[in-house]
Each structure stands twice: as structure tokens, then as C-alpha cells.
Design a protein around this motif. Structure first.
Motif, PDB file in Angstrom:
ATOM      1  N   THR A 192       0.845  -1.195   0.000  1.00  0.00           N
ATOM      2  CA  THR A 192       0.000   0.000   0.000  1.00  0.00           C
ATOM      3  C   THR A 192       0.880   1.244   0.000  1.00  0.00           C
ATOM      4  O   THR A 192       1.848   1.326   0.753  1.00  0.00           O
ATOM      5  CB  THR A 192      -0.933   0.007   1.227  1.00  0.00           C
ATOM      6  N   VAL A 193       0.526   2.202  -0.845  1.00  0.00           N
ATOM      7  CA  VAL A 193       1.269   3.448  -0.996  1.00  0.00           C
ATOM      8  C   VAL A 193       0.540   4.564  -0.256  1.00  0.00           C
ATOM      9  O   VAL A 193      -0.685   4.683  -0.352  1.00  0.00           O
ATOM     10  CB  VAL A 193       1.391   3.815  -2.493  1.00  0.00           C
ATOM     11  N   LEU A 194       1.297   5.380   0.478  1.00  0.00           N
ATOM     12  CA  LEU A 194       0.751   6.561   1.135  1.00  0.00           C
ATOM     13  C   LEU A 194       1.071   7.781   0.283  1.00  0.00           C
ATOM     14  O   LEU A 194       2.242   8.085   0.052  1.00  0.00           O
ATOM     15  CB  LEU A 194       1.358   6.742   2.530  1.00  0.00           C
ATOM     16  N   GLY A 247       0.739   6.691  -9.404  1.00  0.00           N
ATOM     17  CA  GLY A 247       0.134   5.362  -9.347  1.00  0.00           C
ATOM     18  C   GLY A 247       0.806   4.387 -10.290  1.00  0.00           C
ATOM     19  O   GLY A 247       1.101   3.239  -9.924  1.00  0.00           O
ATOM     20  N   ARG A 248       1.075   4.823 -11.503  1.00  0.00           N
ATOM     21  CA  ARG A 248       1.733   3.970 -12.497  1.00  0.00           C
ATOM     22  C   ARG A 248       3.128   3.559 -12.002  1.00  0.00           C
ATOM     23  O   ARG A 248       3.509   2.390 -12.099  1.00  0.00           O
ATOM     24  CB  ARG A 248       1.816   4.703 -13.832  1.00  0.00           C
ATOM     25  N   ARG A 290      -2.517  -0.630  -3.980  1.00  0.00           N
ATOM     26  CA  ARG A 290      -3.505   0.427  -3.774  1.00  0.00           C
ATOM     27  C   ARG A 290      -2.855   1.596  -3.067  1.00  0.00           C
ATOM     28  O   ARG A 290      -1.733   1.498  -2.580  1.00  0.00           O
ATOM     29  CB  ARG A 290      -4.712  -0.059  -2.979  1.00  0.00           C
ATOM     30  N   GLY A 291      -3.596   2.712  -2.999  1.00  0.00           N
ATOM     31  CA  GLY A 291      -3.085   3.898  -2.334  1.00  0.00           C
ATOM     32  C   GLY A 291      -4.003   4.332  -1.211  1.00  0.00           C
ATOM     33  O   GLY A 291      -5.187   3.980  -1.183  1.00  0.00           O
ATOM     34  N   ILE A 292      -3.413   5.098  -0.288  1.00  0.00           N
ATOM     35  CA  ILE A 292      -4.177   5.740   0.779  1.00  0.00           C
ATOM     36  C   ILE A 292      -3.695   7.184   0.897  1.00  0.00           C
ATOM     37  O   ILE A 292      -2.581   7.520   0.484  1.00  0.00           O
ATOM     38  CB  ILE A 292      -4.043   5.031   2.146  1.00  0.00           C
ATOM     39  N   LEU A 325      -4.483   2.438  -7.887  1.00  0.00           N
ATOM     40  CA  LEU A 325      -3.306   3.123  -8.420  1.00  0.00           C
ATOM     41  C   LEU A 325      -3.293   3.122  -9.944  1.00  0.00           C
ATOM     42  O   LEU A 325      -2.538   3.873 -10.550  1.00  0.00           O
ATOM     43  CB  LEU A 325      -2.031   2.462  -7.893  1.00  0.00           C
ATOM     44  N   ASP A 326      -4.090   2.262 -10.540  1.00  0.00           N
ATOM     45  CA  ASP A 326      -4.130   2.168 -12.007  1.00  0.00           C
ATOM     46  C   ASP A 326      -5.209   3.110 -12.541  1.00  0.00           C
ATOM     47  O   ASP A 326      -6.289   2.700 -12.911  1.00  0.00           O
ATOM     48  CB  ASP A 326      -4.356   0.729 -12.458  1.00  0.00           C
TER      49      ASP A 326
END
Length: 187
Positions: A98-100, A124-125, A134-136, A180-181
Motif C-alpha cells: 500500500t502506498v501513502l 500510481g503507475r 492500492r493507495g491511501i 493506483l491504475d
């Protein structure tokens, strides 16, 4: 509209990132943050923090460019466990992927020109290519512009909220999560 693009930030961009952060907060968050907090923003200190962020590799920092102007930026990295955990402290299965998104700011005068979407989609890419799922991000409940933007990108509140001390005034933030996509609409 002039040519718009996204590029990776380098150390020499730190002053411009700090300027954008301080000016955008002073404009966009005047109703959210107490005047004393806004008055205490230190561009030189922010510049040093951004220089460190860009050069340390701890975060990916991207810039939005229009013509010859830097108009916004986005900073993100893998989410620390404390940021992705549920309110009870449990970690989701995808916590390690997971990305912040810790910052996504476009100067208000350059708003509504697609810069935030390009920044988020490019970020995101980049992280999807590295295996992120996914991101938050955290957004003040009262920041309707940011909430609207993230919702349009398919990011929604996940039910987790936190309250920060903003110069003696409570600031409630909602955690949003999303894909993210992202596909950009071309007009």
C-alpha cells in the motif's frame, strides 16, 4: 493551454516545492488551519525538509509542470504500518504493498487544469510497476475540493478517521483509499 507534463523532482526543486506548499496552504487551508499555524509556516525549513525527501529516496516526489512553470507536486512512498492499520491496529493483507500519498498540492491559480490527476496517475503507475496494489491518503473532513478530487479518481473513505492537533484546534482527517491504475480523460 501550454504544454503540461509531470517529472521527477530533484534537489534543486526543493525551494519551488516549499513555495508551492506554503502558498497553497495559506490559500486553500485558510478556513481549515488556525491563523497562527499558517503564520508559522517557514519556507526555508520546508525547503530543507523537501530537499531531504527528494535526495534520501524515502519518498517519490513528482512535479506538475505547465509551460515553464512548476505548478504542483505529489509525494508518496510505501505506507508505514501506522498509516495503513485499522483503527484497532490490525494490518490489512496488502499493508506491504500500500502506498501513502503524503502530499498532493496544486497551486489554486493552476487548478482545474488536470495537474492533480496527472500527478496521481503518474505516481500510481510508478508504484504499480513496483508491485504496489492500492493507495491511501489523509484529507481534512472540511477540505471539500480534495475530497471531491479523490472521489473522482475512485478513492473513497475507508471508515478510519484521526484527529490532529492543529495549533490547539482539532483537525479531523479521513483516510481515503483507492486504485493506483488510474486512467486520465483526455479532452
Amino acid at each position: 493551454m501550454a504544454e503540461a507534463d509531470v517529472r521527477e523532482a530533484v534537489a534543486s526543486d526543493a525551494a519551488e516545492i516549499a513555495r508551492i506548499q506554503v502558498q497553497t496552504w495559506e490559500t486553500a487551508y485558510a478556513e481549515v488551519l488556525p491563523p497562527a499555524v499558517l503564520a508559522g509556516l517557514d519556507t526555508a525549513e520546508a525547503e530543507q525538509e523537501w530537499r531531504e525527501a527528494v535526495t534520501s529516496g524515502a519518498a517519490t516526489v513528482l512535479l506538475a509542470i505547465e509551460g515553464r512553470w512548476t505548478v504542483g507536486f505529489c509525494a508518496a512512498g510505501l505506507a508505514p504500518e501506522s498509516e495503513v492499520a485499522a483503527a484497532d491496529g490490525t494490518l490489512p493483507e496488502d499493508s506491504s504493498t500500500t502506498v501513502l500519498v503524503s502530499a498532493l498540492l496544486v497551486e489554486p491559480r493552476w487548478g482545474r487544469r488536470g495537474h492533480a490527476g496527472r500527478l496521481l496517475a503518474t505516481m500510481g503507475r510508478r508504484f504499480t510497476e513496483r508491485g504496489a496494489t492500492r493507495g491511501i491518503t489523509w484529507v481534512p473532513e472540511s477540505d471539500s475540493a480534495s475530497l471531491s478530487f479523490y472521489r473522482s479518481a475512485g478513492w473513497d473513505p475507508d471508515g478510519t478517521v484521526r484527529t490532529l492537533d492543529a495549533g490547539g484546534r482539532p483537525l479531523r482527517e479521513m483516510r481515503l483509499t483507492g486504485p493506483l491504475d488510474l486512467e486520465l480523460e483526455h479532452h
